[in-house]
Design an enzyme around this catalytic site. Structure first.
Site, PDB file in Angstrom:
ATOM      1  N   ARG A  92       0.731  -1.409  -0.007  1.00  0.00           N
ATOM      2  CA  ARG A  92       0.151   0.383  -0.061  1.00  0.00           C
ATOM      3  C   ARG A  92       1.025   1.447   0.133  1.00  0.00           C
ATOM      4  NH1 ARG A  92      -4.775  -2.791   3.163  1.00  0.00           N
ATOM      5  NH2 ARG A  92      -6.901  -0.157   2.095  1.00  0.00           N
ATOM      6  N   ARG A 175     -10.408   6.517   4.009  1.00  0.00           N
ATOM      7  CA  ARG A 175      -9.799   5.366   3.632  1.00  0.00           C
ATOM      8  C   ARG A 175      -9.376   5.732   2.471  1.00  0.00           C
ATOM      9  NH1 ARG A 175     -13.315   0.809   4.601  1.00  0.00           N
ATOM     10  NH2 ARG A 175     -12.441  -0.204   3.651  1.00  0.00           N
TER      11      ARG A 175
HETATM   12  P1  AP5 Z   1      -8.560  -3.719   4.226  1.00  0.00           P
HETATM   13  O1  AP5 Z   1      -9.105  -4.669   4.426  1.00  0.00           O
HETATM   14  O2  AP5 Z   1      -7.370  -4.149   2.803  1.00  0.00           O
HETATM   15  O3  AP5 Z   1      -9.146  -2.712   3.542  1.00  0.00           O
HETATM   16  P2  AP5 Z   1      -9.484  -1.991   2.077  1.00  0.00           P
HETATM   17  O4  AP5 Z   1      -8.097  -2.058   0.937  1.00  0.00           O
HETATM   18  O5  AP5 Z   1      -9.649  -0.397   2.464  1.00  0.00           O
HETATM   19  O6  AP5 Z   1     -10.275  -2.738   0.624  1.00  0.00           O
HETATM   20  P3  AP5 Z   1     -11.980  -3.144   1.368  1.00  0.00           P
HETATM   21  O7  AP5 Z   1     -11.851  -4.675   1.623  1.00  0.00           O
HETATM   22  O8  AP5 Z   1     -12.867  -1.943   1.676  1.00  0.00           O
HETATM   23  O9  AP5 Z   1     -12.714  -3.370  -0.701  1.00  0.00           O
HETATM   24  P4  AP5 Z   1     -12.115  -4.495  -1.222  1.00  0.00           P
HETATM   25  O10 AP5 Z   1     -11.479  -3.575  -2.870  1.00  0.00           O
HETATM   26  O11 AP5 Z   1     -11.363  -5.934  -0.914  1.00  0.00           O
HETATM   27  O12 AP5 Z   1     -13.700  -4.542  -1.790  1.00  0.00           O
HETATM   28  P5  AP5 Z   1     -14.935  -6.205  -1.766  1.00  0.00           P
HETATM   29  O13 AP5 Z   1     -14.317  -6.954  -2.689  1.00  0.00           O
HETATM   30  O14 AP5 Z   1     -15.014  -6.048  -0.188  1.00  0.00           O
HETATM   31  O15 AP5 Z   1      -7.397  -2.749   4.716  1.00  0.00           O
HETATM   32  C1  AP5 Z   1      -8.871  -2.375   6.398  1.00  0.00           C
HETATM   33  C2  AP5 Z   1      -7.265  -1.289   6.598  1.00  0.00           C
HETATM   34  O16 AP5 Z   1      -6.716  -2.251   7.684  1.00  0.00           O
HETATM   35  C3  AP5 Z   1      -6.436   0.009   6.250  1.00  0.00           C
HETATM   36  O17 AP5 Z   1      -7.865   1.019   6.331  1.00  0.00           O
HETATM   37  C4  AP5 Z   1      -5.448   0.309   6.704  1.00  0.00           C
HETATM   38  O18 AP5 Z   1      -5.747   1.097   8.225  1.00  0.00           O
HETATM   39  C5  AP5 Z   1      -5.165  -1.210   7.242  1.00  0.00           C
HETATM   40  N1  AP5 Z   1      -4.496  -1.860   6.221  1.00  0.00           N
HETATM   41  C6  AP5 Z   1      -4.582  -2.767   5.200  1.00  0.00           C
HETATM   42  N2  AP5 Z   1      -3.642  -3.065   4.416  1.00  0.00           N
HETATM   43  C7  AP5 Z   1      -2.275  -2.827   5.449  1.00  0.00           C
HETATM   44  C8  AP5 Z   1      -0.901  -2.225   4.812  1.00  0.00           C
HETATM   45  N3  AP5 Z   1      -0.746  -3.351   3.386  1.00  0.00           N
HETATM   46  N4  AP5 Z   1      -0.773  -1.346   4.696  1.00  0.00           N
HETATM   47  C9  AP5 Z   1      -0.928  -0.478   5.982  1.00  0.00           C
HETATM   48  N5  AP5 Z   1      -2.446  -0.473   6.771  1.00  0.00           N
HETATM   49  C10 AP5 Z   1      -2.999  -1.764   6.125  1.00  0.00           C
HETATM   50  O19 AP5 Z   1     -16.023  -5.666  -2.484  1.00  0.00           O
HETATM   51  C11 AP5 Z   1     -16.634  -4.097  -1.895  1.00  0.00           C
HETATM   52  C12 AP5 Z   1     -18.245  -4.423  -1.288  1.00  0.00           C
HETATM   53  O20 AP5 Z   1     -18.884  -4.640  -2.993  1.00  0.00           O
HETATM   54  C13 AP5 Z   1     -19.310  -5.531  -0.960  1.00  0.00           C
HETATM   55  O21 AP5 Z   1     -19.823  -5.782  -0.450  1.00  0.00           O
HETATM   56  C14 AP5 Z   1     -19.511  -6.783  -2.245  1.00  0.00           C
HETATM   57  O22 AP5 Z   1     -19.736  -7.942  -1.963  1.00  0.00           O
HETATM   58  C15 AP5 Z   1     -19.499  -5.486  -3.384  1.00  0.00           C
HETATM   59  N6  AP5 Z   1     -18.379  -6.111  -4.701  1.00  0.00           N
HETATM   60  C16 AP5 Z   1     -17.017  -6.176  -4.838  1.00  0.00           C
HETATM   61  N7  AP5 Z   1     -17.219  -6.712  -6.440  1.00  0.00           N
HETATM   62  C17 AP5 Z   1     -18.497  -5.889  -7.176  1.00  0.00           C
HETATM   63  C18 AP5 Z   1     -18.954  -5.260  -8.097  1.00  0.00           C
HETATM   64  N8  AP5 Z   1     -18.124  -6.152  -9.242  1.00  0.00           N
HETATM   65  N9  AP5 Z   1     -20.111  -5.292  -8.985  1.00  0.00           N
HETATM   66  C19 AP5 Z   1     -20.735  -5.059  -7.726  1.00  0.00           C
HETATM   67  N10 AP5 Z   1     -20.889  -5.188  -6.237  1.00  0.00           N
HETATM   68  C20 AP5 Z   1     -19.344  -5.855  -6.350  1.00  0.00           C
END
Ligand code: AP5
Length: 226
Positions: A92, A175
């Site tokens: 990240r 975020r």
């Molecule tokens: P993390 O858990 O990694 O969250 P994120 O990157 O913000 O990503 P999300 O999990 O929110 O989204 P996603 O892209 O995985 O989407 P999803 O598939 O769930 O990080 C959380 C926190 O941890 C950070 O803020 C930070 O503090 C810390 N952290 C983590 N890693 C770090 C690092 N390397 N360095 C520093 N800090 C770190 O989909 C979202 C929703 O949309 C779901 O409901 C899903 O069903 C729906 N959906 C998915 N795809 C589609 C589609 N194509 N069409 C319609 N709906 C869809």
């Protein structure tokens, strides 16, 4: 089918990285390494790492690089990563990416393949606001796009569905800002290294999966594995 490399899914919160990483990990029989999931597990266990990470995550900021790298290095040393892995939410920052390059080289993996998900901010906010996750198996639902059959209950294992505490709109905005500031520059870093592909993440889940399959096929033709 073997992956034999690290695949990095790069994209903002709600882009669909976790959803696609789960599918790809099943298909290639490699681990899905989500640093967010690892941190949430540490928080729920109340470990030292969890106590440190919790307030940072609740503010929507990034956990310090040295902590993340220690966690990832330990996980990569396990046997199940020998034939590749899928990173979701990692790296990240540029220092995380540089350190990962060194680790992958030491382990004989060479260059990773990186796929950047592009999705508009409005779609991201909408998706995240509708996300519910199973407290048992981690299955992800979306009340707008993919609701569970019984509200609040996981179709797969009957687990209770929960909303993430960092999915509140004010935290999601932070975020997204952290993504623009610290993570987006990685696209340029990987483009310069010649390993970046992009996918339109705003289409449906199956359509994004198909686009990823095409990207992986192209990489296989180019590099001779997968
Ligand atoms: P993390 O858990 O990694 O969250 P994120 O990157 O913000 O990503 P999300 O999990 O929110 O989204 P996603 O892209 O995985 O989407 P999803 O598939 O769930 O990080 C959380 C926190 O941890 C950070 O803020 C930070 O503090 C810390 N952290 C983590 N890693 C770090 C690092 N390397 N360095 C520093 N800090 C770190 O989909 C979202 C929703 O949309 C779901 O409901 C899903 O069903 C729906 N959906 C998915 N795809 C589609 C589609 N194509 N069409 C319609 N709906 C869809």
């Amino acid at each position: 089918m073997s992956l034999n490399r690290a695949l990095i899914l790069l994209g903002p919160p709600g882009a669909g990285k976790g959803t696609q990483a789960k599918r790809l990990a099943e298909r290639y029989h490699v681990p899905h390494l989500s640093t967010g999931d690892m941190l949430r597990e540490a928080v729920s266990q109340g470990s030292g790492l969890g106590k440190l990470a919790k307030p940072i995550m609740e503010r929507g900021e990034l956990v310090p690089d040295d902590i993340i790298m220690r966690m990832v290095e330990e996980r990569l040393a396990r046997k199940d990563c020998a034939e590749g892995c899928i990173f979701d939410g990692f790296p990240r920052t540029i220092p995380q990416a540089e350190q990962l390059d060194r680790i992958l080289e030491q382990r004989g993996f060479g260059n990773p393949l990186v796929v950047e998900f592009r999705v508009s901010p409005d779609t991201l906010l909408h998706r995240v606001s509708g996300r519910w996750t199973c407290s048992v198996g981690g299955e992800t639902y979306n009340i707008y796009e993919r609701p569970p059959k019984v509200p609040g209950i996981c179709d797969k294992d009957g687990g209770k569905l929960l909303q993430r505490s960092d999915d509140r709109p004010e935290v999601v905005r932070e975020r997204l800002a952290a993504y623009d500031r610290q993570t987006k520059p990685l696209a340029e870093y990987y483009r310069e290294n010649g390993v970046l592909e992009t996918v339109d993440g705003s289409t449906g889940v199956d359509e994004v999966s198909r686009a990823l399959t095409e990207i992986l096929k192209r990489a296989e033709g180019r590099d001779g594995h997968l």
